[in-house]
Scaffold this motif. Sequence first.
Motif, PDB file in Angstrom:
ATOM      1  N   TYR A  18       0.813  -1.214   0.000  1.00 46.69           N
ATOM      2  CA  TYR A  18       0.000   0.000   0.000  1.00 46.69           C
ATOM      3  C   TYR A  18       0.851   1.270   0.000  1.00 46.69           C
ATOM      4  N   LEU A  21       1.812   2.815  -3.336  1.00 41.61           N
ATOM      5  CA  LEU A  21       0.818   3.365  -4.257  1.00 41.61           C
ATOM      6  C   LEU A  21       1.107   4.838  -4.535  1.00 41.61           C
ATOM      7  N   GLY A  23      -0.579   7.582  -4.930  1.00 42.15           N
ATOM      8  CA  GLY A  23      -1.245   8.620  -4.156  1.00 42.15           C
ATOM      9  C   GLY A  23      -0.859   8.657  -2.690  1.00 42.15           C
ATOM     10  N   ASN A 103      -6.018   8.788   3.826  1.00 42.01           N
ATOM     11  CA  ASN A 103      -6.026   8.674   2.369  1.00 42.01           C
ATOM     12  C   ASN A 103      -6.089   7.225   1.895  1.00 42.01           C
ATOM     13  N   LEU A 104      -5.470   6.326   2.623  1.00 41.26           N
ATOM     14  CA  LEU A 104      -5.575   4.912   2.254  1.00 41.26           C
ATOM     15  C   LEU A 104      -7.005   4.419   2.432  1.00 41.26           C
ATOM     16  N   GLN A 107      -9.097   5.573  -0.377  1.00 46.26           N
ATOM     17  CA  GLN A 107      -8.828   4.797  -1.586  1.00 46.26           C
ATOM     18  C   GLN A 107      -9.489   3.428  -1.540  1.00 46.26           C
TER      19      GLN A 107
END
Length: 250
Positions: A18, A21, A23, A103-104, A107
């Motif tokens: 993760y 990623l 972003g 943010n994760l 997502q």
Amino acid sequence: MIGDFIIGFTYIPRGFAYIMLPGLRRYVALPILINVVLFLSAFVLLLERLGSWLDGLLPHSLSWLSWLILPLLFLALSLGVFYTFGLVANLIASPFNALLAENLELQMGGRPPSAGAGFKATLRSALIGIATQLAALAYQLIRLVPLLVLFLVPIVNIAATSILILFSAWMLAIGYLSTPMGNHDMSFREVRAICAQRKGLVLGLGTGLVLLTWIPLLNLLVLPAGTAAATALWHEKLAHLRHPSGHSRP
């Protein structure tokens, strides 16, 4: 229980995936830097003090058992040092970890933090995250001190090693889970209540975190990777345990 433990452990490699990623990478650099500084400090402390600590913990009458006792004490002392420095790192980096977790989770299709969006909301989430981590730190240190006292008792300090590893796994997992759960205004008491309902999952995650602290280089990434792993575990396995009213389900 065993099945949950394995599932919880598998979130550790997912955490590493993760943080790569696109972003999320911008939220990873500073926690890694904080971890590097503190883990290097812990390593230097171990090199300087380890010999004298081990000599003091092993009485002369048990020197013939040094081949068995010294490795166990080394594991316990190294875990204790890295664990303590890890708690400090988690506290310092908590505002940045909160952003990574937020943010994760978005997502992954999760709900936005309770505070909403914008600078004031981000600041509020950061302050809540710091307060939650402080509560977690106090909770852990109160229970860690009596455990460390056991290392002063010959023979008993051998069993204390296993207890310390289990304690560290549980508390590390709760500490990391406090970040995504704190984003939803959950108190540390609520975090503990929900984790208690899925002990296998939490211990599996925590065991992976403990192992990471012992692996050179990988332990420098444990802060962001552990936060990502805990966030995914919260979103997929624990979020539904929170009652819509804001309390954990019985």
